[in-house]
Design a protein around this motif. Structure first.
Motif, PDB file in Angstrom:
ATOM      1  N   LYS A  40       0.840  -1.206   0.000  1.00 59.94           N
ATOM      2  CA  LYS A  40       0.000   0.000   0.000  1.00 59.94           C
ATOM      3  C   LYS A  40       0.873   1.252   0.000  1.00 59.94           C
ATOM      4  O   LYS A  40       0.574   2.227  -0.714  1.00 59.94           O
ATOM      5  N   THR A  41       1.939   1.203   0.805  1.00 57.75           N
ATOM      6  CA  THR A  41       2.860   2.349   0.847  1.00 57.75           C
ATOM      7  C   THR A  41       3.453   2.583  -0.548  1.00 57.75           C
ATOM      8  O   THR A  41       3.668   3.731  -0.957  1.00 57.75           O
ATOM      9  N   ALA A  42       3.664   1.485  -1.262  1.00 65.57           N
ATOM     10  CA  ALA A  42       4.217   1.602  -2.630  1.00 65.57           C
ATOM     11  C   ALA A  42       3.150   2.041  -3.643  1.00 65.57           C
ATOM     12  O   ALA A  42       3.409   2.085  -4.842  1.00 65.57           O
ATOM     13  N   GLN A  43       1.934   2.310  -3.144  1.00 69.23           N
ATOM     14  CA  GLN A  43       0.780   2.773  -3.958  1.00 69.23           C
ATOM     15  C   GLN A  43       0.192   1.679  -4.848  1.00 69.23           C
ATOM     16  O   GLN A  43      -0.308   1.960  -5.936  1.00 69.23           O
ATOM     17  N   ALA A  44       0.253   0.440  -4.347  1.00 68.60           N
ATOM     18  CA  ALA A  44      -0.359  -0.659  -5.112  1.00 68.60           C
ATOM     19  C   ALA A  44      -1.864  -0.441  -5.242  1.00 68.60           C
ATOM     20  O   ALA A  44      -2.473  -0.834  -6.231  1.00 68.60           O
ATOM     21  N   ASP A  45      -2.455   0.187  -4.219  1.00 63.66           N
ATOM     22  CA  ASP A  45      -3.907   0.423  -4.268  1.00 63.66           C
ATOM     23  C   ASP A  45      -4.287   1.373  -5.403  1.00 63.66           C
ATOM     24  O   ASP A  45      -5.413   1.333  -5.892  1.00 63.66           O
TER      25      ASP A  45
END
Lengths: 195, 369
Positions: A40-45
């Protein structure tokens, strides 16, 4: 006496077997949760929303199963540890893919922005060549407004790139491209009329 | 031996029977596993239907209730197996399902409706912008209005991009912005046009009169329609030639004073023919602006404070060459291409009536929305 001892040992073994099945896979839970947080931190969302949400749903389902299993007298977490490890692994893979996806979107945005910039430069040159008479330059102010709008949209796209919001930047670049193409057509049309 | 067995039986009865009774009376409660699973599935389904976008409050309430169900489950799991009560967990899970299903149901409906409305909205605004585009490009509107129109085009493009990504709410919001900008540009331009076209009946009457005169006198008459940017040359009441004309930068509205870059409207006549070194625009036909009507109107405008006392009425309005630039660029003259002015110059004698009107067709015939 010997018989009682045997019964006692058998009971103890049975209890041991039962309790060994019921150990909460906390390490696996923590690993899966941490991996998903990292994704999520890597912006997978944002960049791989479908895969991310599917993983999040799987983790929630396993956590719910574990919690309800904890309520039972004889706990059996079955294949939960294996599933959790699988989720952790997939989350790590997704986090890796996000970087590639971000690079792809950024590259698309960069390419389009370069195109729009070139188009904008061409449009600025065409404005100079465009039909002029006594008041020609003033008449072309209307077309210049469109060029200014495309340029300011392009600046917004650049700011979004700097902020790392490549998806929005790509959308802005597409809009700027639409306007620049329209202006280009108008200017070329006006110049052709004078030939 | 018998006595010993009796003692054992007594001990069994004394301890085990109440124990069994205790266990039976305090049977550990079953956790609401099915409810929790269903709640989780309902939430996932609601998210898939984008309930978190369309009904964020309802979706968040459902999420909170699910978390509450899990919290109560964890709290009870920390207690002794015989003391666990799951009704709070079950209650929360039940309501989480209810809210998630409600959010999903409404999201499905609104998403479908929004998709359809945004689709038709985009198509509708595209049509309106396309229809309006020639007007705004033709009319001398202020920069601010041009900017509104330009932003309407930009937001419409953004709305279209969002629609193609199935982001209907985002698309709807962008479309709203596009409509707002377009409305401002349209309302301003429409008000100018409506005011401009108030004289349409008079223009049509003057045109009919000029054509009749051409028919009666078997002579030429030139009618300039400013709005359509066309000049029609009539002979014996019939159209002989049509020319494309370019006008003053601020052609909309009648000429008020010298330097306003407006092309005058009224009944004029050719009072001079220039060629060679007498004109820098290939060939030119000088008209009698200002005529008596123009002088009267000019005085009235000064009296009414519409123009300053220091303003001049201007003059030297010509029908000349040098046109074909595709823009309105003159100081108030009517420009034709050199080829067209050659043709006109050769056909019309001095004294030929020239009628300059705002439009020959009414505004509705131009609007096609």
């Amino acid at each position: 006496m010997k018989k009682n001892l045997l019964i006692g040992l058998a009971t103890l073994s049975f209890v041991l077997v039962l309790t060994s099945c019921g150990k909460v896979p906390q390490t696996e839970i923590d690993a899966a949760t941490a991996a998903l947080d990292a994704a999520k931190t890597a912006q997978a969302d944002a960049y791989l929303p479908e895969q991310f949400v599917a993983l999040q749903d799987s983790l929630n389902a396993i956590l719910a199963t574990i919690e309800t299993e904890k309520s039972k007298m004889f706990k059996n977490f079955g294949d939960a540890p294996a599933k959790l490890s699988g989720i952790a692994e997939q989350a790590q893979q997704i986090a890796g893919q996000v970087e590639a996806k971000k690079a792809e979107v950024k590259s698309q945005a960069d390419t389009l922005m370069v195109q729009v910039k070139l188009l904008s430069t061409e449009n600025s040159k065409l404005v100079i060549k465009a039909p002029k008479g006594k008041e020609g330059a003033a008449a072309l102010d209307l077309i210049k407004t469109d060029i200014a709008t495309a340029d300011s949209t392009l600046s917004e796209a650049s700011a979004l790139i700097a902020k790392g919001d490549f998806i929005q930047a790509l959308d802005k670049a597409k809009s700027a491209n639409d306007i620049s193409l329209k202006v280009n057509g108008e200017l070329k049309g006006a110049i052709d009329k004078t030939k | 031996m018998v006595l010993k067995r009796k003692k054992v039986a007594f001990v069994l009865i004394l301890f085990f029977v109440p124990g069994i009774c205790f266990i039976l009376l305090n049977l550990p409660q079953k956790p609401p596993s099915e409810k929790i699973k269903t709640a989780l599935k309902s939430l996932a389904d609601a998210r898939k239907s984008k309930a978190h976008i369309y009904f964020p409050k309802l979706f968040q309430d459902s999420e909170k209730l699910y978390k509450s169900a899990m919290y109560h489950l964890r709290v009870q799991n920390e207690k002794s197996i015989f003391k666990r009560q799951f009704f709070l967990s079950e209650f929360s899970a039940t309501f989480s399902i209810y809210f998630a299903n409600k959010a999903k149901k409404q999201a499905v409906i609104i998403s479908k409706d929004l998709k359809a409305s945004v689709k038709s909205g985009i198509r509708g605004l595209k049509d309106e912008l396309n229809t309006f585009d020639p007007f705004i490009r033709k009319l001398p509107v202020p920069e601010k209005i041009r900017k509104e129109f330009s932003h309407a085009v930009l937001f419409l493009s953004e709305s279209d991009i969002a629609y193609k990504k199935s982001e209907y709410l985002n698309s709807h919001n962008k479309l709203d912005k596009a409509y707002n900008c377009y409305t401002k540009a349209f309302e301003y331009t429409d008000s100018i046009l409506s005011e401009y076209f108030t004289n349409i009946e008079e223009w049509q009457r003057l045109s009919e009169k000029a054509i009749n005169k051409s028919r009666k006198n078997k002579s030429y008459v030139l009618i300039i329609d400013k709005f359509s940017h066309q000049g029609m040359l009539y002979f014996k009441g019939n159209i002989k030639r049509t020319y494309t004309v370019e006008l003053g930068r601020n052609w909309i509205g009648n000429k008020l004073y010298s330097g306003d870059k407006a092309t005058p409207e009224g009944e004029y006549k050719i009072i001079g023919k220039k060629n060679g070194n007498s004109t820098k625009y290939h060939k030119a036909l000088l008209i009698n602006y200002p005529n008596e009507n123009d002088h009267q109107r000019f005085k009235l405008n000064i009296r009414n404070g519409i123009i300053k006392k220091s303003d001049q009425i201007g003059g030297s309005i010509e029908i000349h060459g040098g046109g074909g630039k595709g823009v309105d660029w003159t100081d108030g003259c009517v420009a034709l291409t050199n080829k067209d002015v050659d043709n006109l110059f050769n056909l019309v004698p001095s004294g030929t009536p020239v009628l300059i009107v705002g439009s020959l067709k009414n505004l509705d015939s131009y609007y096609n929305f």
